[in-house]
Design an enzyme around this catalytic site. Structure first.
Site, PDB file in Angstrom:
ATOM      1  N   ASP A   1    -113.761 -87.649 104.399  1.00 54.11           N
ATOM      2  CA  ASP A   1    -113.007 -88.351 105.445  1.00 54.11           C
ATOM      3  C   ASP A   1    -111.902 -87.410 105.903  1.00 54.11           C
ATOM      4  O   ASP A   1    -110.811 -87.399 105.340  1.00 54.11           O
ATOM      5  CB  ASP A   1    -112.413 -89.649 104.882  1.00 54.11           C
TER       6      ASP A   1
ATOM      7  N   GLU B   1    -117.685 -89.200 108.212  1.00 55.05           N
ATOM      8  CA  GLU B   1    -117.559 -90.324 109.136  1.00 55.05           C
ATOM      9  C   GLU B   1    -117.339 -89.796 110.539  1.00 55.05           C
ATOM     10  O   GLU B   1    -116.516 -88.921 110.760  1.00 55.05           O
ATOM     11  CB  GLU B   1    -116.413 -91.254 108.709  1.00 55.05           C
TER      12      GLU B   1
ATOM     13  N   ASP C   1    -108.034 -92.786 101.699  1.00 55.68           N
ATOM     14  CA  ASP C   1    -108.857 -91.660 102.164  1.00 55.68           C
ATOM     15  C   ASP C   1    -110.000 -91.392 101.194  1.00 55.68           C
ATOM     16  O   ASP C   1    -111.121 -91.081 101.604  1.00 55.68           O
ATOM     17  CB  ASP C   1    -108.014 -90.383 102.286  1.00 55.68           C
TER      18      ASP C   1
END
Lengths: 171, 171
Positions: free
Chosen positions: A10, A69, A141
């Site tokens: 991420d 992502e 995160d």
């Protein structure tokens, strides 16, 4: 049954979350997660920290595949540029190691983990803990990185069951 | 009088321009310029091409300092993200080599080369050729990279003349 390690990332210009899971058949096991702190210093130093931090995670856990992502940027053009910088470095960290990379939209992550593409962030975080049998609190995160790794594990196994071959995302 | 090599970079998600000049006193000499073609393949492959391409230029010409044009993004948020990715990789290529990096806004480049912060792009391209005594046509990306390298040379020598010490831009 072969075990496959997946690294979820991420990326962020301040904190880059990472999570490594090991998938055997339909089961996922947590190996590691955390976040790289790139909040201090000038941009080159910060980006280098992300590159080296992810390089260390890859060297230590030797994942076979990477999941990232897709970003939905609802902020300004200038913050998109800064986020893009961190993202480019994360992508190149995977590419340097020769690892195939898959990208998933936030809605895909929510759908895979909660069964609802419009699920709340807290529900996703809860499901990450349930699916990996984790009890400790973790940074958002790190949880997001594990969520995208789990999404990739899910999509992967679905593709395999349906007899599709997995394409390398690049190269 | 010591000669200092400066690498100018104009990062882009499709073409990344580079230009290397050697500065001795107030004089700049052209060493190399060109562009890295990252138009083919998936994003990880393309970003890796930028990283390796710039790595090769750095290894071959061993610049002491790197100059990058600050981006003024007047496009969409999604194109800012994609440009940011290429930019992050260019920054990390310099950082990996331990090179100090300076950034200049387009208006600074125009002011340094043409004497007018609102000069046309063609005027800047013309001045790059005049200042470096070049006759051949070159790609716009390569010219832009040389322009930012020349801007850095100019700012550097101005700072030195005024007795300011040059700070490493990071680290």
């Amino acid at each position: 049954m072969t075990a496959t390690r997946i690294l979820g990332i991420d990326p962020g210009s301040r904190y880059t979350g990472y999570g490594v899971i090991e998938v055997t058949g339909g089961r996922s096991r947590h190996l590691a997660c955390g976040r790289i702190n790139a909040t201090v210093g000038e941009m080159p130093e910060r980006l280098l920290k992300i590159l080296r931090g992810l390089g260390e995670v890859i060297a230590e856990f030797r994942p076979a595949e990477v999941a990232l992502e897709e970003v939905f940027v609802n902020k300004s053009v200038s913050s998109a540029l800064v986020l893009g910088q961190a993202r480019g470095v994360a992508i190149v960290a995977a590419a340097q190691a020769g690892l195939p990379l898959a990208e998933y939209a936030a809605t895909q992550v929510k759908l895979a983990l909660v069964g609802n593409g419009r699920a709340e962030k807290l529900q996703v975080q809860h499901m990450v803990k349930v699916l990996l049998n984790l009890r400790e609190a973790m940074a958002a995160d790190a949880s997001d990185a594990l969520a995208v790794a789990l999404t990739h594990a899910h999509v992967r196994s679905t593709k395999m069951r349906s007899g599709l071959t997995l394409n390398k995302a690049w190269g």
